[in-house]
Design a protein around this motif. Structure first.
Motif: not given
Length: 488
Positions: A266-294
């Motif tokens: 969780y990342i918060r700036y005051g009352d604003k939550e920027v990340l909410k319960d994010v879990s993610w694992e990147v293993k050695v050698g993996e190739k990931w695409l990260l996407q999402g709206p602005n």
């Protein structure tokens, strides 16, 4: 015969004894909405800035505004880069400052910036309330300007310029950093403005354009040439494939199994939550695409991995098999990562030459402050040659066309042959040929022990090596999936 709306007569502009525009003439009639395309560095931005500038004599550039129009008799130029200042009118920011909440109060909020602009231009904010919502920008109103992502800054630029409804609107690379839905929203808004009498000049090589675009032109050898359609616009020649420098063919040591593991973040700036319960694992050698709206939290998520976010201490984060905050230094992390992002480009040292820009990659600085070793100099020269930048090595980075600036920063990203590449919209400012060239380079690098996190909006302009995708939406993980067979 009707007088042209814009008439340019033998315009010549040169920089450093080199003519960028050479006796260029151009007449634009009422109702003609232009796409100005063509090769990177041909002078498109220079021409646009000249049209709206105050320094050109009237006999060189003349705009014949409609005097009885409901629209203001003015031309507005929306640049490719958004420039903002702090409350004292200064731009003295540093890269990590946007993540330090206690230091973020130095700039206006989005709401205050819009109110200030509206007051200055005598505009009513109520007129664009719906447009702000359509653009997905409503949630940013209380956000400090310094905290916005590059895509959000672009939206703010566009909202202000389109809100003013000038008789002439010139937009330089209007789609840079925008997600798919935002590009559609922008084109619809531009079409509506044309119906109200706004005349457009768009500088772009994008394929998705407003329906209102009905004229096409490019600049060749300093002269403007009109063509029948966008397929006839000049393009940068495909780059000749070159062998990677030898030092990049060696796989970097990776004495760990997991590059990054984030659990229930969780990342918060005051009352604003920027990340909410994010879990993610990147293993050695993996190739990931990260996407999402602005504004979905992509930049914040990456800042936790590259060590720039101050809230990463105390969270359940493992980097290179070591829990964050258990004795590692920020430099222990950064030495393993090569990163490029629009924000890094924005904050980069304005006094750096191309050579110094690449050299700074060895020391993870936003500039260059120390002497490099002999072997490092050799690698810099090899990358200058590989990216076709040798003749520009002593030029200031900011003096180059945007496409070449990005190539220099890409060279900086890989100069130390890092095991992890974090490429956040690395091809912003590159045309289709340059983008394909760079993604081919990424595919080659991926064959030699690299782990990859790649941020990109365009599905058709991605490296072919990508295997997995994580999608964020409103700070939450919307999807984690394998996409090996789906990427074109």
């Amino acid at each position: 015969m009707q007088e042209p709306f814009v008439h340019i007569n033998k315009l010549t502009i040169q920089y450093n004894h080199k003519k960028v525009l050479d006796n260029l003439s151009w007449s634009i009639n009422k109702g003609e909405n232009y796409l100005l395309g063509g090769e990177s560095g041909s002078g498109k931005t220079t021409l646009a800035q000249a049209i709206v500038g105050d320094e050109i004599m009237e006999q060189t550039i003349k705009i014949s505004y409609t005097q009885h129009s409901l629209l203001p008799a003015k031309a507005i130029y929306i640049s490719n880069w958004y420039q903002f200042t702090n409350l004292e009118g200064d731009r003295n920011f540093y890269y990590q400052q946007r993540y330090n909440k206690h230091q973020g109060q130095d700039t206006l909020t989005v709401q205050a910036e819009l109110e200030h602009y509206g007051q200055k231009e005598n505009l009513d904010l109520k007129d664009i309330e719906q447009r702000i919502k359509d653009f997905g920008f409503e949630s940013t109103r209380a956000t400090q300007l310094i905290e916005l992502s590059s895509g959000e800054h672009k939206k703010l630029q566009l909202i202000k310029g389109l809100w003013a409804k000038p008789q002439l609107l010139i937009i330089d690379e209007p789609y840079t950093g925008l997600d798919k839905q935002s590009r559609i929203t922008l084109n619809n808004w531009l079409d509506d403005l044309v119906q109200e009498g706004v005349q457009l000049i768009l500088i772009s090589n994008d394929q998705q354009l407003p329906r209102a675009i009905n004229r096409f032109a490019h600049i060749v050898n300093g002269q403007l040439e009109q063509v029948d359609n966008r397929n006839q616009l000049t393009r940068n020649a495909p780059r000749e494939k070159m062998r990677l420098p030898d030092f990049l063919l060696a796989s970097p040591p990776t004495p760990y199994k997991v590059v990054a593991k984030l659990q229930n973040i969780y990342i918060r700036y005051g009352d604003k939550e920027v990340l909410k319960d994010v879990s993610w694992e990147v293993k050695v050698g993996e190739k990931w695409l990260l996407q999402g709206p602005n504004g979905s939290g992509k930049s914040t998520l990456l800042s936790l991995i590259n060590g720039d976010h101050p809230q990463s201490y105390g969270l359940d984060i493992y980097l290179f098999d070591q829990k964050r905050g258990t004795g590692e230094s920020i430099w222990d992390i950064k030495e393993k990562i090569g990163i490029i992002s629009p924000e890094m480009h924005w904050y980069f040292d304005q006094t750096a030459t191309v050579w110094h820009t690449i050299a700074s990659g060895f020391y993870d600085s936003i500039g260059w402050f120390v002497d490099v070793k002999f072997e490092e100099k050799k690698k810099i020269e090899e990358l200058l040659a590989f990216f076709g930048l040798t003749e520009f090595k002593d030029h200031l980075l900011q003096s180059l066309p945007l496409g070449k600036q990005r190539l220099a920063l890409l060279a900086r990203t890989i100069v130390k042959n890092p095991p992890l590449l974090v490429l956040d919209e690395p091809c912003q400012g590159l045309d289709a040929e340059q983008t394909k060239y760079f993604n081919d380079v990424v595919d080659e690098l991926a064959q030699h022990g690299k782990t990859l996190i790649y941020v990109g909006h365009y599905e058709s302009l991605l490296p072919s090596c990508i295997e997995h995708r994580i999608v964020l939406e409103k700070g939450q993980v919307k999807a984690i999936e394998d996409i090996l067979e789906n990427v074109e």
